[in-house]
Write an enzyme that holds these catalytic residues in place. Structure first.
Site, PDB file in Angstrom:
ATOM      1  N   HIS A  77       0.881  -1.170   0.000  1.00  0.00           N
ATOM      2  CA  HIS A  77       0.000   0.000   0.000  1.00  0.00           C
ATOM      3  C   HIS A  77       0.921   1.223   0.000  1.00  0.00           C
ATOM      4  CE1 HIS A  77      -2.340  -3.022   2.306  1.00  0.00           C
ATOM      5  NE2 HIS A  77      -3.431  -2.430   1.862  1.00  0.00           N
ATOM      6  N   ASP A  99      -0.607 -12.583   2.182  1.00  0.00           N
ATOM      7  CA  ASP A  99      -1.300 -11.554   2.969  1.00  0.00           C
ATOM      8  C   ASP A  99      -1.506 -12.182   4.354  1.00  0.00           C
ATOM      9  OD1 ASP A  99      -2.649  -9.403   3.867  1.00  0.00           O
ATOM     10  OD2 ASP A  99      -4.193  -9.400   2.317  1.00  0.00           O
ATOM     11  N   ASP A 112      -5.684 -13.768   9.193  1.00  0.00           N
ATOM     12  CA  ASP A 112      -4.535 -13.644   8.275  1.00  0.00           C
ATOM     13  C   ASP A 112      -3.333 -14.475   8.713  1.00  0.00           C
ATOM     14  OD1 ASP A 112      -5.853 -11.888   6.559  1.00  0.00           O
ATOM     15  OD2 ASP A 112      -5.110 -10.105   7.573  1.00  0.00           O
ATOM     16  N   GLU A 159     -10.554  -7.202  -4.751  1.00  0.00           N
ATOM     17  CA  GLU A 159     -10.399  -8.244  -3.728  1.00  0.00           C
ATOM     18  C   GLU A 159     -11.650  -8.299  -2.863  1.00  0.00           C
ATOM     19  OE1 GLU A 159      -6.672  -8.069  -1.571  1.00  0.00           O
ATOM     20  OE2 GLU A 159      -7.642  -8.840   0.226  1.00  0.00           O
ATOM     21  N   HIS A 189     -10.791 -14.399   3.427  1.00  0.00           N
ATOM     22  CA  HIS A 189     -12.017 -13.676   3.071  1.00  0.00           C
ATOM     23  C   HIS A 189     -13.077 -14.655   2.560  1.00  0.00           C
ATOM     24  CE1 HIS A 189      -9.599  -9.711   2.330  1.00  0.00           C
ATOM     25  NE2 HIS A 189      -9.388 -10.234   3.522  1.00  0.00           N
ATOM     26  N   ASP A 194     -10.716 -11.826  10.382  1.00  0.00           N
ATOM     27  CA  ASP A 194      -9.656 -12.016   9.399  1.00  0.00           C
ATOM     28  C   ASP A 194      -8.323 -12.179  10.141  1.00  0.00           C
ATOM     29  OD1 ASP A 194      -8.763 -12.120   6.803  1.00  0.00           O
ATOM     30  OD2 ASP A 194      -8.747  -9.950   6.497  1.00  0.00           O
ATOM     31  N   GLU A 235      -8.714 -13.935  -1.640  1.00  0.00           N
ATOM     32  CA  GLU A 235      -8.013 -14.198  -0.380  1.00  0.00           C
ATOM     33  C   GLU A 235      -8.697 -15.333   0.369  1.00  0.00           C
ATOM     34  OE1 GLU A 235      -6.490 -10.925   1.867  1.00  0.00           O
ATOM     35  OE2 GLU A 235      -7.083 -11.831   3.766  1.00  0.00           O
ATOM     36  N   ASP A 255      -4.436 -13.900  -2.560  1.00  0.00           N
ATOM     37  CA  ASP A 255      -3.852 -13.529  -1.269  1.00  0.00           C
ATOM     38  C   ASP A 255      -3.848 -14.791  -0.429  1.00  0.00           C
ATOM     39  OD1 ASP A 255      -3.275 -10.950  -1.846  1.00  0.00           O
ATOM     40  OD2 ASP A 255      -4.646 -10.046  -0.386  1.00  0.00           O
ATOM     41  N   ASP A 306       2.321   1.952   3.299  1.00  0.00           N
ATOM     42  CA  ASP A 306       3.297   1.024   3.892  1.00  0.00           C
ATOM     43  C   ASP A 306       4.722   1.492   3.645  1.00  0.00           C
ATOM     44  OD1 ASP A 306       1.086  -0.638   4.229  1.00  0.00           O
ATOM     45  OD2 ASP A 306       1.541  -1.823   2.440  1.00  0.00           O
TER      46      ASP A 306
HETATM   47  C1  XLS Z   1      -7.648  -6.836   4.227  1.00  0.00           C
HETATM   48  C2  XLS Z   1      -7.116  -7.058   2.899  1.00  0.00           C
HETATM   49  C3  XLS Z   1      -5.952  -6.146   2.517  1.00  0.00           C
HETATM   50  C4  XLS Z   1      -5.787  -6.117   1.044  1.00  0.00           C
HETATM   51  C5  XLS Z   1      -4.986  -4.974   0.542  1.00  0.00           C
HETATM   52  O1  XLS Z   1      -8.369  -7.643   4.778  1.00  0.00           O
HETATM   53  O2  XLS Z   1      -6.763  -8.394   2.763  1.00  0.00           O
HETATM   54  O3  XLS Z   1      -4.801  -6.533   3.185  1.00  0.00           O
HETATM   55  O4  XLS Z   1      -5.209  -7.306   0.580  1.00  0.00           O
HETATM   56  O5  XLS Z   1      -5.540  -3.755   0.873  1.00  0.00           O
HETATM   57 NI    NI Z   2      -5.777  -9.241   1.141  1.00  0.00          NI
HETATM   58 NI    NI Z   3      -7.546  -9.943   4.647  1.00  0.00          NI
END
Ligand code: XLS
Ligand code: NI
Ligand code: NI
Length: 436
Positions: free
Chosen positions: A99, A337, A307, A230, A269, A305, A266, A294, A102
């Site tokens: 991003h 991700d 992750d 996404e 998600h 989430d 993802e 992702d 980042d």
């Molecule tokens: C958040 C998303 C984010 C996207 C990029 O849940 O996964 O990380 O991949 O903005």
């Molecule tokens: Ni993501």
């Molecule tokens: Ni995510």
């Protein structure tokens, strides 16, 4: 400067290795179905989870012990970049995703923010040149700052819409400058909490307008990367507009954007939307819209989430079957991700996390390749649908018959005979491939 002095390049040592700092399955140059493993997988580092995440949660502050913790401003961003590139180089991760926020400090105004970005882009370009590492995708962060409290392009405040447009414009330029192969839109706060204050119709139209402006600007500057959306069903808002793959595809078609966007799927998600990862990949693939992945995983017992780094071999196998059936994922890739747990706060944990994720997908690819090339499942699937290859089924498929002809045909049918779906048999076969 070398930061990880005690860790060298992570090598492939094979299944029998007990070295925690070696790959057991990821052998980048090994040829799988005609091309090197690394070209199937196209692994990427997520800049945010790896370098800027601090390990905070709603109950506690950051825990991550990072050498840049005491620094600020551009100095902090540069050290992060240096160490991030060293990490990628040692892991053999050839892409990164970022991003705007980042890679450079926000600054006090849009002007200052953009100036910081330019400086960091030049710096990162230097690191890319030195290491050969490439940019898989860029995106903008239009959700953290308080101005996005009610959304970005779906905010009720037109000034916020304009600000978000300025951000995407710049982030797309930066992604182009870094040779990014894709540009991602994740909804962020594009969604709502209550219909009592929300004009969903206007908000969705505005999202459509915004994404069309992105297409127009992309064409104007000659950015050739793939645009990706996404999906995510909830978090941070209760009703995210980009709920899941099918919702996004319907949305794209309504606003006539279907030829310009693909999807970035993802895993976590997908499960938040009560789908499997492979379901989402499959829906994108059969619509010709599988763009990128992702890679991560959620926790069955937690409804958000999380992750986590992906370690589930079943998910990886079923995902890689979809990727192989898609003819590959390029120009997309597999972006981790994923973040280390809050309790895994030492720098070395980043290595163990990436090695686990990369090995899981490497093994997943090897198994998926066997499954796809053996064709056992294909054969059983073909048999299951064979009634559409001749007789009335063939007439349905070719459009030769309608309700009247079908009603006539059905009248003559005796008791209809179905065959077993054989799910458990198929699961046994799948296990055989996995256990081997
Ligand atoms: C958040 C998303 C984010 C996207 C990029 O849940 O996964 O990380 O991949 O903005
Ligand atoms: Ni993501
Ligand atoms: Ni995510």
């Amino acid at each position: 400067m070398e930061y990880f002095k005690n860790i060298g390049k992570i090598k492939f040592e094979g299944e029998s290795s007990n070295n925690p700092l070696a790959f057991k399955y990821y052998d980048p140059e090994k040829i799988v179905s005609g091309k090197p493993m690394k070209e199937h997988l196209r692994f990427a580092m997520s800049y945010w989870h790896t370098l800027t995440g601090e390990g905070s949660d709603p109950f506690g502050t950051g825990t991550m012990e990072r050498p840049w913790n005491e620094l600020s401003g551009l100095e902090k961003s540069k050290l992060r970049a240096d160490i991030g590139f060293e990490l990628m180089e040692k892991l053999g991760v050839e892409y990164f995703c970022f991003h705007d926020l980042d890679i450079a400090p926000e600054g006090d105004s849009l002007k200052e923010k953009n100036k910081n970005l330019d400086e960091m882009v030049a710096y990162i370009e230097g690191l890319m040149e030195k290491t050969g590492i490439k940019c898989l995708w860029g995106t903008t962060n239009a959700f953290t700052h308080k101005r996005f409290v009610h959304g970005a392009s779906t905010s009720p405040n037109a000034d916020v819409f304009a600000y978000a447009a300025a951000q995407v414009k710049k982030a797309m330029e930066v992604t182009q400058k870094l040779g990014g192969e894709n540009y991602v839109f994740w909804g962020g706060r594009e969604g709502y909490e209550t219909l009592l204050n929300t004009n969903t119709e206007l908000e969705l139209d505005n999202l459509g307008r915004f994404l069309q402006m992105a297409v127009d600007y992309k064409e104007k500057i000659g950015f050739t990367g793939q645009l990706l959306i996404e999906p995510k069903p909830k978090e941070p808002t209760k009703h995210q507009y980009d709920f899941d793959t099918s919702t996004v595809i319907g949305f794209l078609r309504k606003y006539n954007l279907q030829d310009h966007y693909k999807l970035n799927i993802e895993a976590n998600h997908a499960t938040l939307a009560m789908h499997t990862f492979e379901h989402e990949l499959n829906m994108a693939r059969i619509n010709g819209m599988l763009g990128s992945i992702d890679a991560n995983q959620g926790d069955l017992l937690l409804g958000w989430d999380t992750d986590q780094f992906p370690t589930n071999i079943y998910d990886a196998v079923l995902a890689m079957i979809e990727v192989l059936r898609n003819g590959g994922i390029a120009p997309g890739g597999l972006n981790f991700d994923s973040k280390v747990r809050r309790g895994s706060f030492e720098m070395d944990d980043l290595f163990y996390a990436y090695i686990a994720g990369m090995d899981t997908f490497a093994k997943g690819l090897l198994i998926a390749d066997q499954i796809v090339s053996d064709g056992k499942f294909d054969k059983l699937m073909k048999e299951r649908y064979s009634s559409y290859e001749s007789g009335i089924g063939a007439k349905i498929v070719s459009g030769e018959v309608g309700f009247e002809e079908l009603a006539e045909y059905a009248q003559e049918l005796g008791e209809i005979k179905n065959t077993s779906g054989r799910q458990e048999l198929l699961e046994n076969i799948l296990n055989q491939y996995i256990y081997k």
